[in-house]
Each structure stands twice: as C-alpha cells, then as structure tokens.
Write a protein that holds these residues in place. Structure first.
Motif, mmCIF file in Angstrom:
data_model
loop_
_atom_site.group_PDB
_atom_site.id
_atom_site.type_symbol
_atom_site.label_atom_id
_atom_site.label_comp_id
_atom_site.label_asym_id
_atom_site.label_seq_id
_atom_site.Cartn_x
_atom_site.Cartn_y
_atom_site.Cartn_z
ATOM 1 N N VAL A 65 0.852 -1.184 0.000
ATOM 2 C CA VAL A 65 0.000 0.000 0.000
ATOM 3 C C VAL A 65 0.895 1.243 0.000
ATOM 4 C CG1 VAL A 65 -0.280 0.019 2.517
ATOM 5 C CG2 VAL A 65 -1.985 1.119 1.093
ATOM 6 N N GLU A 66 0.526 2.212 -0.825
ATOM 7 C CA GLU A 66 1.291 3.454 -0.956
ATOM 8 C C GLU A 66 0.712 4.517 -0.031
ATOM 9 O OE1 GLU A 66 2.214 6.918 -4.232
ATOM 10 O OE2 GLU A 66 1.355 5.041 -4.924
ATOM 11 N N SER A 68 -0.070 7.628 -0.471
ATOM 12 C CA SER A 68 -1.158 8.436 -1.024
ATOM 13 C C SER A 68 -2.479 7.673 -1.150
ATOM 14 C CB SER A 68 -0.759 9.001 -2.386
ATOM 15 O OG SER A 68 -0.544 7.957 -3.306
ATOM 16 N N ALA A 69 -2.435 6.343 -1.092
ATOM 17 C CA ALA A 69 -3.651 5.541 -1.202
ATOM 18 C C ALA A 69 -4.386 5.398 0.131
ATOM 19 C CB ALA A 69 -3.318 4.153 -1.749
ATOM 20 N N ASP A 71 -6.544 6.301 3.145
ATOM 21 C CA ASP A 71 -7.585 7.269 3.495
ATOM 22 C C ASP A 71 -7.680 7.473 5.002
ATOM 23 O OD1 ASP A 71 -8.335 7.606 0.819
ATOM 24 O OD2 ASP A 71 -9.761 5.937 0.922
ATOM 25 N N THR A 84 -8.197 2.045 2.563
ATOM 26 C CA THR A 84 -7.955 2.655 1.259
ATOM 27 C C THR A 84 -9.275 2.586 0.492
ATOM 28 O OG1 THR A 84 -7.302 0.617 0.102
ATOM 29 C CG2 THR A 84 -5.558 1.811 1.272
ATOM 30 N N LYS A 85 -9.306 3.133 -0.699
ATOM 31 C CA LYS A 85 -10.545 3.093 -1.489
ATOM 32 C C LYS A 85 -10.946 1.666 -1.840
ATOM 33 C CE LYS A 85 -10.590 7.635 -3.604
ATOM 34 N NZ LYS A 85 -9.424 8.354 -3.193
#
Length: 100
Positions: A65-66, A68-69, A71, A84-85
């Motif tokens: 997982v990055e 920016s991903a 949430d 994340t999304k």
C-alpha cells in the motif's frame, strides 16, 4: 523518509508485534489472511513515495500500500486498521484472537 505515513505505520506494527494481516477487498469481497507477515517499508526517493509491504511468497510481495492511497488509519488497543478506497487492512498480534 521518516515523515512518511507508511514508515510510521510500519514502526507501530513492529513495535506492537502486529504481524497477522487480514486484507479485505471492498470491490469484489475477497479476503486474504497473512500469518506472521514480513512487514517492510520501501521508499523511492526520486518520486518521494513510501510503501508498506505485507508478506512475501517466492521473493514476491503479497500486498503493498502506498502513502497516497491511505484514506484512514484507526488504532485500537489490540489492533490497527488501514483504509484505502479498494481495500481494508486489519493488523493483529494474533488473528485467531480477534476481538469485536
């Protein structure tokens, strides 16, 4: 590098020994469990990106997982959840002893 969210999460996971990971895919409903995950932080300085990696199989990362991903990160007394999304990552000391 140390200011990246994924670096701070990795430190929290290792400090609390959260090595059992449950990955829930929000899109297709599939779930994957990783016992005693090898948790690593990866940094790409040219792009200034941080990544959190969970588990390895035949020298290939199972999940990543990055920064920016991400949430949301929720820290509980005995676990941690990363939203994340597309996926939710549940991190436990022992997934056989999950409390709700």
């Amino acid at each position: 590098m140390t200011d990246k969210l994924t670096y701070k999460i990795q430190n929290l996971l290792l400090t609390n020994e959260y090595t059992d990971i449950k990955v829930s895919n929000k899109v297709n409903g599939e779930e994957m469990n990783i016992k005693e995950a090898n948790i690593k932080f990866r940094y790409e300085p040219k792009e200034d990106k941080g990544y959190l990696s969970f588990g390895e199989c035949k020298n290939t990362t199972v999940c990543e997982v990055e920064d920016s991903a991400i949430d949301e990160v929720v820290v509980y007394d005995d676990s941690l959840r990363i939203e994340t999304k597309e996926k939710t990552y549940y991190c436990y000391k022992d997934s056989d002893k999950m409390y709700f």
